[in-house]
Write a protein that holds these residues in place. Structure first.
Motif, PDB file in Angstrom:
ATOM      1  N   ASP A   1       4.144 -77.622 -61.555  1.00  0.00           N
ATOM      2  CA  ASP A   1       5.440 -77.971 -60.956  1.00  0.00           C
ATOM      3  C   ASP A   1       6.545 -78.009 -62.011  1.00  0.00           C
ATOM      4  O   ASP A   1       7.660 -77.541 -61.762  1.00  0.00           O
TER       5      ASP A   1
ATOM      6  N   VAL B   1       7.460 -74.433 -62.957  1.00  0.00           N
ATOM      7  CA  VAL B   1       8.266 -73.817 -61.899  1.00  0.00           C
ATOM      8  C   VAL B   1       9.705 -74.324 -61.972  1.00  0.00           C
ATOM      9  O   VAL B   1      10.654 -73.534 -61.894  1.00  0.00           O
TER      10      VAL B   1
ATOM     11  N   SER C   1       3.771 -69.565 -58.184  1.00  0.00           N
ATOM     12  CA  SER C   1       3.773 -69.879 -56.750  1.00  0.00           C
ATOM     13  C   SER C   1       2.416 -69.564 -56.136  1.00  0.00           C
ATOM     14  O   SER C   1       1.916 -70.315 -55.289  1.00  0.00           O
TER      15      SER C   1
ATOM     16  N   GLN D   1       0.134 -72.317 -57.143  1.00  0.00           N
ATOM     17  CA  GLN D   1       0.383 -73.501 -56.318  1.00  0.00           C
ATOM     18  C   GLN D   1      -0.263 -73.353 -54.942  1.00  0.00           C
ATOM     19  O   GLN D   1      -0.833 -74.309 -54.412  1.00  0.00           O
ATOM     20  N   GLU D   2      -0.173 -72.162 -54.381  1.00  0.00           N
ATOM     21  CA  GLU D   2      -0.766 -71.926 -53.059  1.00  0.00           C
ATOM     22  C   GLU D   2      -2.284 -72.084 -53.099  1.00  0.00           C
ATOM     23  O   GLU D   2      -2.874 -72.768 -52.264  1.00  0.00           O
TER      24      GLU D   2
END
Length: 115
Positions: A29, A32, A100, A103-104
């Motif tokens: 996080d 990102v 991303s 994260q998914e």
């Protein structure tokens, strides 16, 4: 006399898992957020360079024929800045897409494990 095998409590295991996975989630996080911040600031600078180049270029259709060397050099500098900025923005977008995806996958495999 052998000692009996003992395992930790389920609560302690859950806490350990949550802390471990939370650190990973927080790191992703933070990466990102840093990428988004850099990308947004870079886009603003590229837009400013584009505006300055546009202003320096002028509006007459044949202005490039009578442009002074210093103005031409300034326009060239703006073009180089824009090109470098666009390349860096593309790299940041590539990194953002990869993170991303992480994260998914992380959310899919460890949903409910992170507090």
């Amino acid at each position: 006399m052998a000692l009996a095998f003992k395992v930790r409590s389920a609560e302690r295991d859950a806490q350990t898992d949550s802390e471990r996975l939370g650190a990973i989630s927080a790191a992703v996080d933070a990466a990102v957020a840093a990428i988004c911040k850099e990308r947004d600031a870079l886009r603003a600078r590229v837009d400013a360079a584009r505006d300055q180049a546009s202003f320096a270029t002028g509006t007459d259709y044949d202005e490039y024929l009578t442009r002074e060397a210093k103005d031409a050099a300034r326009i060239k500098s703006y073009e180089q800045q824009m090109t470098s900025g666009e390349q860096r923005t593309q790299e940041l977008e590539r990194q953002l897409a990869g993170l991303s995806a992480i994260q998914e996958v992380f959310g899919r495999h460890f949903a409910g494990k992170v507090r």
